[in-house]
Design an enzyme around this catalytic site. Sequence first.
Site, PDB file in Angstrom:
ATOM      1  CG  ASP A  96      -0.957  -9.422   4.721  1.00  0.00           C
ATOM      2  OD1 ASP A  96      -0.121  -8.656   4.206  1.00  0.00           O
ATOM      3  OD2 ASP A  96      -2.100  -9.052   5.032  1.00  0.00           O
ATOM      4  CG  ASP A  97       3.136  -7.230   3.889  1.00  0.00           C
ATOM      5  OD1 ASP A  97       3.045  -7.333   2.651  1.00  0.00           O
ATOM      6  OD2 ASP A  97       2.708  -6.264   4.530  1.00  0.00           O
ATOM      7  NE  ARG A 127       3.168  -4.622  -0.626  1.00  0.00           N
ATOM      8  CZ  ARG A 127       1.942  -5.008  -0.236  1.00  0.00           C
ATOM      9  NH1 ARG A 127       0.871  -4.545  -0.876  1.00  0.00           N
ATOM     10  NH2 ARG A 127       1.786  -5.853   0.751  1.00  0.00           N
ATOM     11  CG  HIS A 168       0.216  -9.936   0.360  1.00  0.00           C
ATOM     12  ND1 HIS A 168      -0.765  -9.189   0.980  1.00  0.00           N
ATOM     13  CD2 HIS A 168      -0.421 -10.984  -0.217  1.00  0.00           C
ATOM     14  CE1 HIS A 168      -1.946  -9.775   0.782  1.00  0.00           C
ATOM     15  NE2 HIS A 168      -1.759 -10.868   0.075  1.00  0.00           N
ATOM     16  CE  LYS A 186       2.039  -2.591   2.679  1.00  0.00           C
ATOM     17  NZ  LYS A 186       0.879  -3.380   3.038  1.00  0.00           N
TER      18      LYS A 186
END
Length: 367
Positions: free
Chosen positions: A205-206, A258, A227, A260
């Site tokens: 994940d992140d 990213r 991620h 978000k």
Amino acid sequence: MLSTFALLAALAFAAVRGAPSSAATPCTGTIASLDDVDDAVKCTVVNIMSFTVPAGETFNVELADDSVVNMMGDVAFGNQTWDGPLFQISGDNVTFNGNGHTFDGGGPFYWDGQGGNGGVTKPAPMMKIKISGVFTNVRVLNSPERVYSVSNPGPLVMSNLTVDNSAGNEPNSKSDGQPAGHNTDGFDVSTTDLVIEDSTVINQDDCLAINKGSNIVFQRNTCSFGHGISIGSISSGAVVSGIVIQDNNVIENDQAIRIKTDATATNASVSNVTYSGNTASQLRMFGVLIDQSYPDTLGTPGNGVQVSDINFVGSTNTFAVSSDAERVAVNCGEGSCLGTWDWSALVVTGGSAGPINNFSGIEDFSQ
Ligand SMILES: *[C@@H]1O[C@H](CO)[C@@H](O)[C@H](O)[C@H]1NC(C)=O
Ligand SMILES: *[C@@H]1O[C@H](CO)[C@@H](O)[C@H](O)[C@H]1NC(C)=O
Ligand SMILES: *[C@@H]1O[C@H](CO)[C@@H](O)[C@H](O)[C@H]1NC(C)=O
Ligand SMILES: *[C@@H]1O[C@H](CO)[C@@H](O)[C@H](O)[C@H]1NC(C)=O
Ligand SMILES: *[C@@H]1O[C@H](CO)[C@@H](O)[C@H](O)[C@H]1NC(C)=O
Ligand SMILES: *[C@@H]1O[C@H](CO)[C@@H](O)[C@H](O)[C@H]1NC(C)=O
């Protein structure tokens, strides 16, 4: 047992500091089981020996100000489905040196490919860090779900840390062909005055997720298989500003960078974010993704989060995406991406160009 001298010295120390309740005694405490914690944290120096924390209990270390903590061995945690956290540490001006030792979260016991979205309850976060000072040289192996949650009460430097969830990349009998590890964020951060550097995260994940906060530096880290380096998701009321992301290396992640923001969020902002000298390769979905439609990816954006001053400057950021990935995608709500953004130090190669929706302020970059 404390000597009278030590006790007097401690009292004198406390009087000078003017904070008797938080000053420790000059002694060395030793933790080799949870039963030792209460006494050990009365000392200025605390040594953690190798032991297994009983299942279903948090190894909770509430330190006096200015304590020094040394790991002298590896710590494991009994396996049980429960909320956690597994380890929690608090205190001001603490120096925590893991000496390369390991906290083993027992991940394979829990992993079912669903992380926090289903399956068994998993202890999360695994490591709750609530100190100011220094936290260094610690290895985390196989976290059940999210790894570090950081809420430092004053300036904190986290350095030379390893998160190794590489075993979670493989499917297991419960994960339906998907990687068994899921939602294994490296660092979840809602805080100010934090530096994370020289660390390695192998996860699903992140690598970093900043949900809110300011004056955060993330530098010289290596992120593999997850991620990427994220700001968000940003929910209502959250403010993120003064973020520096530099000289990191991102390998085989969904994206390098990213931002978000929740499609439904209001009264929130992300501003003054600087990316410099980062490299990335084999990105699976995007080089850079700035998206106001979370939880959808490139869906209908909301415009309740103002995003401004997002810059790729200084040393060149060089990202290589896979052939079926998009180089840059920016999906803004109407009027919620603001000002001009300097992207002169961004080079993204491979794949195809992505969409730039509702924004024309990106300068010195074309894809
Ligand atoms: C922080 O703790 C160290 C001991 O590890 C001590 O020498 C130093 O004076 C403390 N700093 C402050 C600002 O209290
Ligand atoms: C970082 O951690 C490694 C592994 O424990 C150790 O060998 C090295 O000395 C550490 N580096 C620093 C600067 O502390
Ligand atoms: C928890 O289970 C995992 C996976 O089976 C195992 O690797 C780990 O050693 C177990 N932990 C303990 C403390 O027994
Ligand atoms: C907007 O967010 C700030 C926190 O950033 C909060 O203090 C304030 O109350 C919020 N205003 C509304 C109208 O929700
Ligand atoms: C932007 O962030 C940097 C790094 O935290 C800080 O030094 C600078 O003052 C900030 N600029 C503005 C305009 O707030
Ligand atoms: C622009 O943003 C609005 C919401 O603010 C959204 O409804 C619209 O779909 C966006 N336009 C594009 C091209 O994405």
